[in-house]
Design an enzyme around this catalytic site. Structure first.
Site, PDB file in Angstrom:
ATOM      1  N   GLU A   1      -3.322   3.003   1.377  1.00 53.04           N
ATOM      2  CA  GLU A   1      -2.735   3.587   0.172  1.00 53.04           C
ATOM      3  C   GLU A   1      -3.025   5.075   0.094  1.00 53.04           C
ATOM      4  O   GLU A   1      -2.139   5.875  -0.224  1.00 53.04           O
ATOM      5  CB  GLU A   1      -3.266   2.904  -1.088  1.00 53.04           C
ATOM      6  CG  GLU A   1      -2.677   3.483  -2.364  1.00 53.04           C
ATOM      7  CD  GLU A   1      -3.372   3.030  -3.640  1.00 53.04           C
ATOM      8  OE1 GLU A   1      -3.437   3.821  -4.607  1.00 53.04           O
ATOM      9  OE2 GLU A   1      -3.846   1.876  -3.680  1.00 53.04           O
TER      10      GLU A   1
ATOM     11  N   HIS B   1       0.804  -1.229   0.000  1.00 52.04           N
ATOM     12  CA  HIS B   1       0.000   0.000   0.000  1.00 52.04           C
ATOM     13  C   HIS B   1       0.833   1.274   0.000  1.00 52.04           C
ATOM     14  O   HIS B   1       0.370   2.325  -0.434  1.00 52.04           O
ATOM     15  CB  HIS B   1      -0.903   0.036   1.238  1.00 52.04           C
ATOM     16  CG  HIS B   1      -1.850  -1.110   1.347  1.00 52.04           C
ATOM     17  ND1 HIS B   1      -1.501  -2.299   1.945  1.00 52.04           N
ATOM     18  CD2 HIS B   1      -3.120  -1.260   0.941  1.00 52.04           C
ATOM     19  CE1 HIS B   1      -2.524  -3.136   1.904  1.00 52.04           C
ATOM     20  NE2 HIS B   1      -3.513  -2.540   1.288  1.00 52.04           N
TER      21      HIS B   1
END
Length: 298
Positions: free
Chosen positions: A131, A77
């Site tokens: 993310e 991420h």
């Protein structure tokens, strides 16, 4: 009686970024007894448990302050710059498994933020997602995250807007957001947008829709924390109402099988192949038992 056809979707399962992160973790654990990981390496509890038995220790960001002189894996991420700085200040060796697609997006957002200080950086994504936190971190926390149309209230349409997307969002959702911004911005010439959705993930949508249509019964295998899993499951459900969301073989019950002759098994980008195989084995056991019971009644 003909035996039902059971098919595992060959295109389902870990995306490249997750495969890369797990391989890096396994490689390090093969030469040491322990490795720290910042957050779950993948949104799948069974895979996290498998790796924890090998020595992977999951910590949260709040624990980083107390981590010193050890190795720490950054998952696919990605992380914001301040997390890198904190880890290095503590003498922590970073094993960076950030997905190359995410890493490239971070650089693009940071470059846009630095080159166009008067523009608003807008990110189409899920608020609080790992993310997205890493992407917002490239702008010193100033980027505006838009998860749904109502979030556009935070955008000043009299100023320039540069739009990016979280890599795992839907193309349709991104295009719809582009249209909404074009409708509201004072000067459309001040609006720049970049489709930064990962095609390896996005292309699964159309494939999985067809896969769901091709079978009478669908078992969608995913961890409950997976955002990608929730999106793909809902799409499967639209195409085939006989779609069940399962996180492990234990979730599959006899009541779910009603004699269908075509059974499909698919999953999210965070679903390991071995888990889909385990679900297939469970379905096979249920079908065998059903056939045995039917034969006894003849």
């Amino acid at each position: 009686m003909l035996y039902p056809h059971i098919e595992i979707d060959g295109d389902s399962g870990f995306c490249f970024g997750v495969v890369n992160a797990i391989q890096k973790a396994e490689q390090e654990l093969s030469v040491s007894n322990q490795l720290y990981c910042l957050g779950d390496i993948v949104h799948n509890s069974d895979e996290v448990e498998r790796l924890s038995k090998a020595g992977l220790v999951v910590i949260e960001h709040a624990d980083l302050a107390n981590l010193h002189d050890t190795k720490l894996l950054f998952r696919a991420h990605g992380e914001p710059p301040m997390v890198y700085d904190q880890a290095r200040a503590n003498g922590v060796e970073i094993i960076d498994a950030t997905c190359p697609v995410v890493l490239a997006l971070q650089k693009r957002i940071r470059k846009a933020f630095e080159q166009y200080p008067d523009a608003q950086i807008v990110i189409y994504g899920k608020k609080g997602h790992a993310e997205v936190n890493g992407l917002v971190g490239q702008t010193a926390g100033k980027a505006i995250v838009v998860e749904q149309e109502s979030d556009l209230k935070d955008v000043d349409f009299s100023k320039p807007i540069i739009l990016f997307s979280q890599t795992t969002k839907s193309i349709g959702g991104f295009n719809a957001l582009v249209d909404k911004i074009k409708e509201q911005i004072f000067d459309v010439e001040q609006f720049t947008y970049y489709d930064t959705i990962c095609r390896q993930v996005a292309n699964r949508m159309e494939h999985i829709k067809q896969f769901a249509k091709n079978h009478e019964l669908i078992f969608f295998v995913s961890g409950k924390k997976s955002s990608n899993g929730k999106v793909l499951y809902e799409e499967c459900k639209k195409q085939n109402t006989k779609t069940y969301f399962v996180s492990s073989p234990d979730d599959v019950t006899m009541a779910m099988y009603e004699g269908e002759m075509s059974v499909g098994i698919c999953g999210a980008t965070s679903t390991p192949k071995w888990q889909m195989e385990a679900v297939k084995n469970r379905i096979t056991q249920i079908i065998d038992k059903t056939i045995q019971n039917d034969n006894k009644q003849i």
